[in-house]
Write a protein that holds these residues in place. Structure first.
Motif, short mmCIF file in Angstrom:
data_model
loop_
_atom_site.label_atom_id
_atom_site.label_comp_id
_atom_site.label_asym_id
_atom_site.label_seq_id
_atom_site.Cartn_x
_atom_site.Cartn_y
_atom_site.Cartn_z
N ASP A 278 7.38 4.57 -52.76
CA ASP A 278 8.63 4.47 -53.51
C ASP A 278 9.31 3.13 -53.27
O ASP A 278 9.78 2.49 -54.20
N ARG A 279 9.34 2.70 -52.00
CA ARG A 279 9.85 1.37 -51.68
C ARG A 279 9.44 0.99 -50.27
O ARG A 279 9.10 1.84 -49.45
N TYR A 280 9.46 -0.31 -50.00
CA TYR A 280 9.16 -0.83 -48.67
C TYR A 280 10.46 -1.15 -47.94
O TYR A 280 11.29 -1.91 -48.44
N TYR A 281 10.62 -0.55 -46.77
CA TYR A 281 11.81 -0.81 -45.96
C TYR A 281 11.66 -2.13 -45.22
O TYR A 281 10.57 -2.46 -44.73
N ARG A 282 12.74 -2.84 -45.10
CA ARG A 282 12.73 -4.11 -44.37
C ARG A 282 12.81 -3.85 -42.86
O ARG A 282 13.34 -2.81 -42.43
N PRO A 283 12.31 -4.78 -42.05
CA PRO A 283 12.36 -4.61 -40.59
C PRO A 283 13.77 -4.32 -40.08
O PRO A 283 13.95 -3.53 -39.15
N GLN A 284 14.79 -4.95 -40.70
CA GLN A 284 16.17 -4.73 -40.26
C GLN A 284 16.59 -3.27 -40.47
O GLN A 284 17.38 -2.73 -39.69
N GLU A 285 16.06 -2.64 -41.52
CA GLU A 285 16.40 -1.23 -41.77
C GLU A 285 15.78 -0.33 -40.70
O GLU A 285 16.39 0.64 -40.25
N PHE A 286 14.55 -0.67 -40.31
CA PHE A 286 13.93 0.10 -39.23
C PHE A 286 14.71 -0.06 -37.93
O PHE A 286 14.88 0.89 -37.16
N ASP A 287 15.21 -1.27 -37.68
CA ASP A 287 16.02 -1.51 -36.48
C ASP A 287 17.27 -0.65 -36.50
O ASP A 287 17.69 -0.11 -35.47
N ARG A 288 17.86 -0.52 -37.68
CA ARG A 288 19.09 0.27 -37.80
C ARG A 288 18.81 1.74 -37.54
O ARG A 288 19.60 2.41 -36.85
N TYR A 289 17.70 2.27 -38.05
CA TYR A 289 17.39 3.68 -37.80
C TYR A 289 17.06 3.92 -36.33
O TYR A 289 17.32 5.01 -35.79
N LYS A 290 16.52 2.92 -35.68
CA LYS A 290 16.29 3.03 -34.24
C LYS A 290 17.63 3.17 -33.50
O LYS A 290 17.78 4.02 -32.62
N GLU A 291 18.60 2.35 -33.88
CA GLU A 291 19.93 2.43 -33.27
C GLU A 291 20.56 3.80 -33.52
O GLU A 291 21.13 4.41 -32.61
N ILE A 292 20.46 4.27 -34.75
CA ILE A 292 21.06 5.56 -35.11
C ILE A 292 20.43 6.69 -34.30
O ILE A 292 21.13 7.58 -33.79
N ALA A 293 19.09 6.66 -34.18
CA ALA A 293 18.40 7.72 -33.44
C ALA A 293 18.83 7.74 -31.97
O ALA A 293 19.05 8.81 -31.39
N TYR A 294 18.96 6.56 -31.38
CA TYR A 294 19.44 6.51 -29.99
C TYR A 294 20.87 7.04 -29.89
O TYR A 294 21.22 7.76 -28.95
N GLU A 295 21.70 6.68 -30.86
CA GLU A 295 23.09 7.16 -30.86
C GLU A 295 23.15 8.69 -30.98
O GLU A 295 24.08 9.31 -30.46
N MET A 296 22.16 9.27 -31.64
CA MET A 296 22.13 10.73 -31.81
C MET A 296 21.55 11.44 -30.60
O MET A 296 21.53 12.67 -30.56
N GLY A 297 21.04 10.68 -29.61
CA GLY A 297 20.61 11.29 -28.36
C GLY A 297 19.12 11.39 -28.13
O GLY A 297 18.68 12.02 -27.15
N PHE A 298 18.31 10.78 -28.98
CA PHE A 298 16.87 10.79 -28.71
C PHE A 298 16.59 9.99 -27.44
O PHE A 298 17.19 8.94 -27.20
N GLU A 299 15.65 10.48 -26.65
CA GLU A 299 15.31 9.86 -25.38
C GLU A 299 14.58 8.53 -25.57
O GLU A 299 14.79 7.58 -24.82
N PHE A 300 13.71 8.48 -26.60
CA PHE A 300 12.95 7.26 -26.85
C PHE A 300 12.66 7.16 -28.34
O PHE A 300 12.37 8.16 -29.01
N VAL A 301 12.73 5.93 -28.87
CA VAL A 301 12.53 5.70 -30.30
C VAL A 301 11.65 4.48 -30.50
O VAL A 301 11.85 3.44 -29.86
N ALA A 302 10.66 4.60 -31.37
CA ALA A 302 9.87 3.44 -31.83
C ALA A 302 10.04 3.37 -33.34
O ALA A 302 9.88 4.37 -34.04
#
Length: 327
Positions: A278-302
């Motif tokens: 459908d679309r290709y996400y930019r590296p910056q968008e992946f970085d943002r989802y990593k931040e969000i996941a950590y903020e939500m309490g995940f122990e580790f995110v890649a």
């Protein structure tokens, strides 16, 4: 001739047919590749490198040991191998399910199991001096226990022979049968991973009908509630048509069942017969989802365009040590 020898002959014959089928499908592969969507620059494949990469690959081939890393032409292969991490697939190469994003062969394995895979897993740990092994498989709905017992035997063998090597299992849902999930978990893997793959709305468009969003959530919940010492993990592919709100909803659902680890990667269409990107996400968008996941309490995110379920899996081990855990 023993039952095991007969079983092995059947397995080898089945494997030969699979390879012949792949050879037929590879006709015109170059032309098909040219027809696939042009990928952005940040998704260009990296050539595997490393001081001992070629030597390790040569030794693996001589011993007829096969990693998912190499068979899937993973661009992260040399990076993971250098970190003494690798992924192997068990239970053969034919899946009983037909997810619309996956390039694995679909068919009926007819109950064939190669028990040499248990020994091969041990050989792979020794050959590659692995400190972290990821074991995954196709779905095996043709087996009475859906393959749970074979998974458990591989984990127990590594735990016995190489106690310093940690094992992560990326498993099927075993049809959510608790007796089979117990079988797997009692073998005591370090991490149990089961991929939710996509958001709730897209699940039936992306995954086989026998899989399910709620089924995966319930399995992850089962493992965390009954085996809290084992970390649970899942993975999301981005680029299938999901919305930002749906990604956040999925992360919330995963946290509610106690999922510890999440990875995000870009979906890439294997062939023209598979789901379109459908679309290709930019590296910056992946970085943002990593931040969000950590903020939500995940122990580790890649999170990143080239991240796959088992990418740099041993980094979780380093993360725990940095936090003072004795692992």
């Amino acid at each position: 001739m023993t039952d095991n020898q007969v079983n092995q002959m059947d397995y080898e014959e089945s494997r030969k047919k699979i390879q012949e089928k792949k050879a037929r499908l590879n006709v015109g592969k170059k032309q098909e590749a040219r027809n696939l969507e042009r990928k952005p620059e940040w998704l260009r494949n990296k050539i595997p490198t490393g001081d001992n990469f070629k030597e390790v690959r040569k030794e693996l081939r001589e011993k007829q040991l096969f990693t998912v890393c190499e068979e899937a032409s993973c661009p992260n292969m040399s990076e993971c191998w250098s970190a003494k991490t690798a992924t192997m697939m068990i239970l053969g190469g034919t899946c009983t399910r037909a997810c619309k994003f996956c390039h694995v062969d679909t068919g009926n394995p007819k109950g064939i199991v190669d028990f040499n895979e248990i020994e091969n897993a041990a050989k792979m740990v020794e050959t590659m001096s692995l400190k972290y092994l990821v074991v995954t498989s196709v779905d095996r709905d043709d087996l009475p226990d859906f393959g749970a017992g074979h998974f458990a035997n591989v984990v127990k063998r590594i735990n016995k022979d190489y106690p310093d090597t940690l094992v992560e299992v990326l498993i099927p849902d075993f049809n959510a049968a608790q007796e089979h999930m117990h079988t797997l978990a009692k073998s005591n893997p370090f991490v149990i991973a089961q991929n939710v793959e996509t958001v709730r709305r897209l699940t039936h468009d992306v995954r086989d009908r026998r899989a399910g969003y709620e089924k995966t959530l319930n399995c992850l919940k089962f493992y965390k509630e009954n085996y809290p010492h084992i970390s649970t993990k899942t993975s999301l592919m981005l680029g299938l048509g999901e919305t930002h709100e749906e990604i956040l909803e999925t992360l919330k659902d995963l946290r509610e069942v106690g999922c510890d680890i999440v990875t995000f990667g870009q979906y890439m269409r294997p062939t023209m017969r598979h789901l379109k990107v459908d679309r290709y996400y930019r590296p910056q968008e992946f970085d943002r989802y990593k931040e969000i996941a950590y903020e939500m309490g995940f122990e580790f995110v890649a999170s990143g365009p080239m991240v796959r379920s088992s990418y740099k899996a041993a980094d979780y081990l380093d993360h725990l040590r940095a936090k003072g855990y004795d692992v």
